[in-house]
Design an enzyme around this catalytic site. Structure first.
Site, PDB file in Angstrom:
ATOM      1  N   CYS A 103       0.767  -1.106  -0.242  1.00  0.00           N
ATOM      2  CA  CYS A 103      -0.039   0.246   0.142  1.00  0.00           C
ATOM      3  C   CYS A 103       0.654   1.393   0.650  1.00  0.00           C
ATOM      4  CB  CYS A 103      -0.793  -0.114   1.237  1.00  0.00           C
ATOM      5  SG  CYS A 103      -1.941   1.610   1.144  1.00  0.00           S
ATOM      6  N   CYS A 106      -0.158   3.716   2.810  1.00  0.00           N
ATOM      7  CA  CYS A 106       0.714   3.802   3.965  1.00  0.00           C
ATOM      8  C   CYS A 106       2.545   3.573   4.345  1.00  0.00           C
ATOM      9  CB  CYS A 106      -0.042   1.623   3.800  1.00  0.00           C
ATOM     10  SG  CYS A 106      -1.243   1.136   3.916  1.00  0.00           S
TER      11      CYS A 106
END
Length: 184
Positions: A103, A106
Site C-alpha cells: 500500500c 501506508c
C-alpha cells in the site's frame, strides 16, 4: 485480430524467437540477442515501460521500513485483543494502524505515525500497527475494509473505536484527541 494491432504481431515474434533459441548454438544465440537489441532500439518507450513496471513490482513487494517511535507490531487477533485490554486497564487510549506492505499511502504515512507516537501530548496512548497480510484475523476482528485504516480505542475492546480510513494524519490526531478527552 481486430484492435490488437502491433501487440499480436509482437507476441508472435517473441514466440518464434523463443522456438529458435531452443536449438541454437553460440552464433545463433548471439544473433538472437542482437535481434532483441534491435527490437528495443525501435521501441524505446516499450523498454522504458517495462523498466517502470519492473521497478513498481520491486518496490511494491518491499516491506515498510521500521521508522522507530513507540509503535508495537501486532501479529494476531489474540495479540491485538491483549494489547487493547492492557491499554484499557492502564486507562490509556490505543491507536491501531492497519497497513499493508504493498500500500503506497501506508508507506507514506508510516514516518508520521512513528513521530506521533513520540509526541509528549500522547503519553497516555499506546500505538500499535497490524500488517493485514500477516494478521488477517486481526483485520477481520477490527472490521477493516481498506488500507491504511486507523482505529482509536478508549476502553479497549468494549467501545466502538474512532475510525479513520486513508492516510490523513490530521484526522488521526483529531480522533486521538477526541478519544483522549473520553479518558479524562
Amino acid at each position: 485480430r481486430a484492435g490488437c494491432g502491433g501487440a499480436a504481431t509482437m507476441f508472435e515474434e517473441i514466440g518464434y524467437r523463443l522456438e529458435a533459441i531452443m536449438s541454437a548454438d553460440f552464433e545463433d544465440l548471439q544473433e538472437y540477442l542482437q535481434s532483441w537489441v534491435d527490437f528495443f532500439r525501435k521501441r524505446p518507450t516499450l523498454l522504458l515501460s517495462l523498466g517502470m513496471m519492473m521497478y513498481r513490482l520491486y518496490t511494491s513487494t518491499r516491506p515498510i521500513p521500521d521508522h522507530g517511535g513507540n509503535v508495537q507490531a501486532i501479529n494476531s487477533k489474540e495479540e491485538l485483543v491483549a494489547a487493547l485490554e492492557s491499554a484499557a486497564k492502564e486507562k490509556k487510549a490505543a491507536v491501531v494502524d492497519f497497513y499493508a506492505d504493498w500500500c503506497g499511502p501506508c508507506k507514506q504515512i508510516a514516518p508520521d505515525y512513528a513521530r506521533l507516537s513520540e509526541e509528549g501530548a500522547y503519553k497516555r496512548a499506546i500505538f500499535l500497527k497490524v500488517n493485514v497480510d500477516k494478521a488477517r484475523d486481526a483485520m477481520q476482528y477490527a472490521e477493516v475494509q481498506c488500507m491504511p485504516t486507523f482505529k482509536v480505542y478508549a476502553k479497549g475492546t468494549k467501545d466502538a473505536p474512532e475510525t479513520v480510513e486513508g492516510a490523513d494524519m490530521k484526522q488521526v490526531k483529531a480522533a486521538l484527541d477526541k478519544t483522549m478527552k473520553k479518558l479524562k
